[in-house]
Design an enzyme around this catalytic site. Sequence first.
Site, PDB file in Angstrom:
ATOM      1  N   ASP A 120      18.608  -8.208  -5.727  1.00  0.00           N
ATOM      2  CA  ASP A 120      17.234  -7.993  -5.215  1.00  0.00           C
ATOM      3  C   ASP A 120      16.398  -9.025  -5.218  1.00  0.00           C
ATOM      4  OD1 ASP A 120      14.736  -7.076  -4.796  1.00  0.00           O
ATOM      5  OD2 ASP A 120      14.805  -5.489  -6.201  1.00  0.00           O
ATOM      6  N   TRP A 166      12.210  -3.240 -11.860  1.00  0.00           N
ATOM      7  CA  TRP A 166      12.772  -3.021 -10.549  1.00  0.00           C
ATOM      8  C   TRP A 166      14.339  -2.734 -10.658  1.00  0.00           C
ATOM      9  CZ3 TRP A 166       9.894  -0.787  -7.227  1.00  0.00           C
ATOM     10  CH2 TRP A 166       8.665  -1.027  -7.078  1.00  0.00           C
ATOM     11  N   LYS A 197       6.260  -9.387  -0.049  1.00  0.00           N
ATOM     12  CA  LYS A 197       5.756 -10.045  -1.238  1.00  0.00           C
ATOM     13  C   LYS A 197       5.700 -11.833  -0.497  1.00  0.00           C
ATOM     14  CE  LYS A 197       6.338  -6.364  -3.952  1.00  0.00           C
ATOM     15  NZ  LYS A 197       7.664  -5.898  -4.355  1.00  0.00           N
TER      16      LYS A 197
HETATM   17  C1  LIG Z   1       8.161  -4.468  -4.558  1.00  0.00           C
HETATM   18  C2  LIG Z   1       9.628  -4.720  -5.194  1.00  0.00           C
HETATM   19  C3  LIG Z   1      10.539  -3.479  -4.625  1.00  0.00           C
HETATM   20  C4  LIG Z   1      10.191  -2.222  -3.964  1.00  0.00           C
HETATM   21  O1  LIG Z   1      10.003  -2.473  -2.688  1.00  0.00           O
HETATM   22  P1  LIG Z   1       9.604  -1.566  -1.569  1.00  0.00           P
HETATM   23  O2  LIG Z   1       9.378  -2.363  -0.425  1.00  0.00           O
HETATM   24  O3  LIG Z   1       8.238  -1.122  -1.851  1.00  0.00           O
HETATM   25  O4  LIG Z   1      10.526  -0.475  -1.636  1.00  0.00           O
HETATM   26  C5  LIG Z   1      11.861  -3.725  -5.262  1.00  0.00           C
HETATM   27  N1  LIG Z   1      12.220  -4.817  -5.978  1.00  0.00           N
HETATM   28  C6  LIG Z   1      11.344  -5.768  -6.322  1.00  0.00           C
HETATM   29  C7  LIG Z   1      11.808  -7.174  -7.061  1.00  0.00           C
HETATM   30  C8  LIG Z   1      10.154  -5.836  -5.851  1.00  0.00           C
HETATM   31  O5  LIG Z   1       9.426  -6.774  -6.346  1.00  0.00           O
END
Ligand SMILES: *Cc1c(COP(=O)(O)O)cnc(C)c1O
Length: 364
Positions: A175, A106, A199
Amino acid sequence: MSLPYNRVYNFAPGPACLPLEVLEQARDDLVNYKGVGLSVMEMSHRSKEFETIIREAEEDLRKLLGLPESTHVLFLQGGATLQFSMVPMAFMSEGRTADYVITGTWGKKAFEAAQLVGQPTKIYDGKDSNYDHAPCLSDLKLTEGAAYVHITSNETIQGVDYLADTRLPVPVVCDMSSNILSRPIDPDAYDLIYAGAQKNMGPAGVTVVIVKDEFLQKAPAKTHPMLDYRLHAENKSLYNTPPCWAIYICGLVYKHLLAHGGLAAQAERNQAKAKLIYDAIDESGGVFRGHAQKANRSLMNITFTLANDEITERFLKEAKENGFAGLKGHRSVGGCRASIYNAFPHEGCVALAQFMRDFACRNG
Ligand SMILES: *Cc1c(COP(=O)(O)O)cnc(C)c1O
């Protein structure tokens, strides 16, 4: 093994499991929310009822994370992936760079999106060790004049987590999609946090952004409305129609966490759950091998491999037959991944650990 409603143990990486009590509450409220005669899905985002839902969600999230008044909480759309672009567009202004720390898939995507905006600097890339650990942030050499440093607190695919907050002399953008609310944090260590809800917070469709006012003021005064953090902040996430239903479910999840002791208590539960499975890996005599180095083992996504494809397939097949769903690892790491977010039940970890121990005995 039989779970309520014939549910399975859902180890999916995201969208992922939600607390059963939250699903039941949503079900009870579905057709007629609190006697107002309609569903949250059918309700104006300008109505009094929804106003209360979004304000309570914000307040409860502030309570959980201990956010100071000077931060803004935004409920946006576009996923964490839109933040990969929106952050550099707003903050990596013309002629400036921003530092990126890449500890997995990511973070790499975030960096690549920033490259489409300008010239970000990769100050760390764990590629050579196949992304099996996170660096000590205070040891990294930051670029002079960088607008911010971007980190991924938990790399969902590799199962690598810093497990700590580090205050740095530059604004930190994080993030936090896959470990937000998994433990208490030091809110001062982050200038902007973003997290897709699916998540650890709720259903897909809403992305939470937490931004310090001081940092927000560095964004341009005017830009495309949907990409304008300041506009969203001024309008308290109601500039346009927000993802009302997703926000409502997140709100229920926040109340559920508060009712169960907040993030300190959740962190203890998460540690106990993860330990069960890591112990089963470490005591398997090498049948299972953990991917992440011990100091950075994620409490949310447990990544492990087996000796070869044949035994991996057999493990996954037997696991599925025993009611464990979603254990297949991402193709970039291979092997298996058990995602055990906040809502994943302790008994599910007990059951998987026992199953893994049995499997190791039979195959050791
Ligand atoms: C799942 C995830 C993403 C992507 O998220 P979306 O909502 O599908 O854009 C980005 N960063 C991390 C750490 C993730 O686990």
